[in-house]
Design a protein around this motif. Structure first.
Motif, PDB file in Angstrom:
ATOM      1  N   GLY A  13       0.939  -1.237   0.130  1.00  0.00           N
ATOM      2  CA  GLY A  13      -0.048  -0.035  -0.036  1.00  0.00           C
ATOM      3  C   GLY A  13       0.756   1.247  -0.135  1.00  0.00           C
ATOM      4  N   ASP A  14       2.133   1.275  -0.323  1.00  0.00           N
ATOM      5  CA  ASP A  14       2.907   2.157  -0.293  1.00  0.00           C
ATOM      6  C   ASP A  14       2.819   3.113  -1.585  1.00  0.00           C
ATOM      7  N   GLU A  15       2.027   4.265  -1.333  1.00  0.00           N
ATOM      8  CA  GLU A  15       1.791   5.116  -2.585  1.00  0.00           C
ATOM      9  C   GLU A  15       3.189   5.737  -3.369  1.00  0.00           C
ATOM     10  N   ALA A  16       3.915   6.127  -2.363  1.00  0.00           N
ATOM     11  CA  ALA A  16       5.251   6.696  -2.946  1.00  0.00           C
ATOM     12  C   ALA A  16       5.999   5.780  -3.805  1.00  0.00           C
ATOM     13  N   ALA A  17       6.075   4.476  -3.477  1.00  0.00           N
ATOM     14  CA  ALA A  17       6.533   3.470  -4.261  1.00  0.00           C
ATOM     15  C   ALA A  17       5.934   3.342  -5.503  1.00  0.00           C
ATOM     16  N   PHE A  18       4.555   3.344  -5.425  1.00  0.00           N
ATOM     17  CA  PHE A  18       3.620   3.297  -6.737  1.00  0.00           C
ATOM     18  C   PHE A  18       4.034   4.164  -7.646  1.00  0.00           C
ATOM     19  N   GLY A  19       4.204   5.547  -7.154  1.00  0.00           N
ATOM     20  CA  GLY A  19       4.454   6.652  -8.079  1.00  0.00           C
ATOM     21  C   GLY A  19       6.177   6.473  -8.699  1.00  0.00           C
ATOM     22  N   THR A  20       6.943   6.005  -7.819  1.00  0.00           N
ATOM     23  CA  THR A  20       8.238   5.538  -8.475  1.00  0.00           C
ATOM     24  C   THR A  20       8.156   4.581  -9.418  1.00  0.00           C
ATOM     25  N   LEU A  21       7.299   3.505  -9.084  1.00  0.00           N
ATOM     26  CA  LEU A  21       7.352   2.321 -10.128  1.00  0.00           C
ATOM     27  C   LEU A  21       6.583   2.807 -11.547  1.00  0.00           C
ATOM     28  N   TYR A  22       5.606   3.611 -11.366  1.00  0.00           N
ATOM     29  CA  TYR A  22       4.997   4.250 -12.310  1.00  0.00           C
ATOM     30  C   TYR A  22       5.869   5.018 -13.196  1.00  0.00           C
ATOM     31  N   ASP A  23       6.555   5.989 -12.849  1.00  0.00           N
ATOM     32  CA  ASP A  23       7.590   6.523 -13.482  1.00  0.00           C
ATOM     33  C   ASP A  23       8.721   5.721 -14.326  1.00  0.00           C
ATOM     34  N   ALA A  24       8.845   4.688 -13.527  1.00  0.00           N
ATOM     35  CA  ALA A  24       9.888   3.700 -14.076  1.00  0.00           C
ATOM     36  C   ALA A  24       9.326   3.002 -15.403  1.00  0.00           C
ATOM     37  N   LEU A  25       8.132   2.359 -15.222  1.00  0.00           N
ATOM     38  CA  LEU A  25       7.588   1.607 -15.941  1.00  0.00           C
ATOM     39  C   LEU A  25       6.564   2.057 -17.215  1.00  0.00           C
ATOM     40  N   ALA A  26       6.083   3.272 -16.732  1.00  0.00           N
ATOM     41  CA  ALA A  26       4.947   3.701 -17.485  1.00  0.00           C
ATOM     42  C   ALA A  26       5.622   4.081 -19.220  1.00  0.00           C
ATOM     43  N   PRO A  27       6.682   4.421 -19.528  1.00  0.00           N
ATOM     44  CA  PRO A  27       7.271   4.517 -20.741  1.00  0.00           C
ATOM     45  C   PRO A  27       6.972   3.336 -21.501  1.00  0.00           C
ATOM     46  N   HIS A  28       7.519   2.430 -20.801  1.00  0.00           N
ATOM     47  CA  HIS A  28       7.600   1.070 -21.298  1.00  0.00           C
ATOM     48  C   HIS A  28       6.447   0.434 -21.726  1.00  0.00           C
ATOM     49  N   VAL A  29       5.365   0.355 -20.680  1.00  0.00           N
ATOM     50  CA  VAL A  29       3.914   0.105 -21.019  1.00  0.00           C
ATOM     51  C   VAL A  29       3.329   0.675 -22.091  1.00  0.00           C
ATOM     52  N   LEU A  30       3.318   1.948 -22.239  1.00  0.00           N
ATOM     53  CA  LEU A  30       2.814   2.792 -23.114  1.00  0.00           C
ATOM     54  C   LEU A  30       3.486   2.564 -24.425  1.00  0.00           C
ATOM     55  N   GLY A  31       4.869   2.299 -24.584  1.00  0.00           N
ATOM     56  CA  GLY A  31       5.217   1.803 -25.956  1.00  0.00           C
ATOM     57  C   GLY A  31       4.890   0.698 -26.464  1.00  0.00           C
ATOM     58  N   LEU A  32       4.856  -0.425 -25.379  1.00  0.00           N
ATOM     59  CA  LEU A  32       4.303  -1.634 -25.934  1.00  0.00           C
ATOM     60  C   LEU A  32       2.761  -1.633 -26.217  1.00  0.00           C
ATOM     61  N   THR A  33       2.050  -0.957 -25.534  1.00  0.00           N
ATOM     62  CA  THR A  33       0.627  -1.006 -25.865  1.00  0.00           C
ATOM     63  C   THR A  33       0.328  -0.102 -27.179  1.00  0.00           C
ATOM     64  N   THR A  34       1.177   0.860 -27.259  1.00  0.00           N
ATOM     65  CA  THR A  34       1.004   1.754 -28.590  1.00  0.00           C
ATOM     66  C   THR A  34       1.496   0.915 -29.853  1.00  0.00           C
ATOM     67  N   HIS A  35       2.150   0.022 -29.673  1.00  0.00           N
ATOM     68  CA  HIS A  35       3.009  -0.717 -30.591  1.00  0.00           C
ATOM     69  C   HIS A  35       1.802  -1.931 -31.085  1.00  0.00           C
TER      70      HIS A  35
END
Length: 181
Positions: A13-35
């Motif tokens: 339930g750590d929201e700060a960790a979620f923010g960091t995880l999002y910042d690290a993985l969102a570009p990869h997720v967006l790239g894959l889903t766009t592809h």
């Protein structure tokens, strides 16, 4: 901090960790889903849905089964494929609905056109008057022979033939047609 550790913190339930995880993985997720989707807006929606699911289901991540990055990207791929299939199904339904409506419209237009032609023909036949109208109706719409017309009308065979012939002449005249039928 590595991604697997962040995922474990997100599971707690750590929201700060979620923010960091999002910042690290969102570009990869967006790239894959766009592809996969070939549509940026759809890919952004799927990316958002994936991270909502990551927040909600982070407790399902098991670091002994693989890396958190792989888990998130696998989830992204599955959601993007689901969206693509859903979109294709919707397109197929829309095409089928369109074809059905077009067919119904064309059938209705054809029926209306046939009705107008039938109505115009009926008015034309009515315009030639009796007894020619009845003789033509029996001959062409009732598919009766001259003999049957004579019997039904109670006239001589020659009279029935004359009424049909004269009725056709009157139709030709009403239509402005020259020559014989």
């Amino acid at each position: 901090m590595d991604i697997d550790e962040l995922m474990l913190l997100v599971a707690s339930g750590d929201e700060a960790a979620f923010g960091t995880l999002y910042d690290a993985l969102a570009p990869h997720v967006l790239g894959l889903t766009t592809h996969i989707l070939r549509n940026r807006a759809q890919a952004e929606e799927v990316t958002q849905e994936v991270f909502i699911e990551v927040w909600r289901d982070a407790h399902k991540f098991d670091p002994t089964q693989g890396k958190a990055t792989s888990w998130v990207l696998r989830l992204s791929k599955l959601r993007a494929i689901d969206r693509l299939r859903s979109w294709r199904s919707a397109q197929a339904r829309d095409q089928a609905d369109y074809a059905e409506r077009l067919t119904t419209w064309v059938a209705a237009e054809d029926e209306a056109h046939a009705h107008l032609e039938s109505q115009a023909l009926q008015e034309l036949i009515d315009s030639i008057g009796e007894p020619h109208r009845t003789a033509l109706m029996l001959a062409y719409f009732g598919e009766m022979s001259h003999k049957e017309i004579a019997e039904v009308s109670g006239v001589a065979l020659g009279t029935a033939k004359t009424r049909v012939r004269d009725g056709l002449k009157k139709l030709r005249y009403a239509l402005g047609v020259k020559g014989g039928i």
